[in-house]
Design a protein around this motif. Structure first.
Motif: not given
Length: 210
Positions: A3, A27, A51
């Motif tokens: 992320e 992510n 992801n």
């Protein structure tokens, strides 16, 4: 490093760092193919690339992740078949290849991963029948094969998998399963079962699960 809005490709040689024990790059916006060389850190226990925007086939050299316990590649754009070399990952307990563009049949070699408890291959383009060998995975408790192009019948022996807690075959082209084996003692009523679009499912001979 999950992320963090990282982009670009995964550096070649990253998985070869000798003291590398965990990779968490989920992510992000990573692209390109999965760079697995002949040399992979023997200490690498978890690889999470969920992801991202990774593409290309899963390389046969994925078998070099010999010490990996969790292999999470979901939410990418991997294509091609799942290599049978996955069966060499003897330490693997969790595998998630869901939400990709993987095709071809489910390689029966997956049963060689004796420590697997979690398998998610959902939302791909997998075809063919469910390999009956999958019912020999005696400690598996989560199996999701939904949203694929699987055909044929669900193996009747799946009802004897004592450790299963969640089972999802929904949104495929599977036919019904009928078993008259009254010796089955598995408490299937305690399991989350998803079988949408399967016309008839009877795992007990007298109990119908829909």
């Amino acid at each position: 490093m999950g992320e963090n809005f990282l982009n670009g490709s995964i550096p070649k040689g990253l998985f070869s760092l000798p003291d590398l024990s965990q990779v968490e790059l989920q992510n992000n916006f990573l692209s390109g193919e999965l760079p697995v060389s002949e040399s992979v850190s023997v200490n690498l226990g978890q690889l999470s690339l969920s992801n991202n925007q990774l593409t290309g086939p899963l390389p046969a050299t994925i078998s070099k992740f010999s010490s990996v316990q969790k292999l999470l590649l979901d939410g990418n754009m991997f294509s091609g078949s799942i290599p049978g070399e996955n069966g060499k990952l003897q330490q693997l307990s969790k595998i998630d290849f869901s939400h990709n563009n993987l095709s071809g049949e489910i390689a029966p070699e997956i049963i060689r991963c004796k420590l697997l408890t979690y398998v998610d291959l959902s939302r791909n383009q997998l075809s063919g029948e469910i390999p009956t060998e999958i019912t020999d995975m005696h400690i598996l408790n989560y199996l999701n094969l939904s949203h694929n192009e699987l055909v044929g019948s669900i193996p009747t022996s799946i009802a004897s998998m004592q450790s299963l807690m969640s089972l999802d075959f929904s949104y495929s082209n599977l036919l019904s399963l009928v078993s008259s084996d009254t010796s089955i003692t598995h408490p299937f009523w305690g399991i989350r079962i998803f079988v949408d679009r399967i016309p008839y499912l009877d795992l007990f001979g007298e109990y119908i699960v829909v």
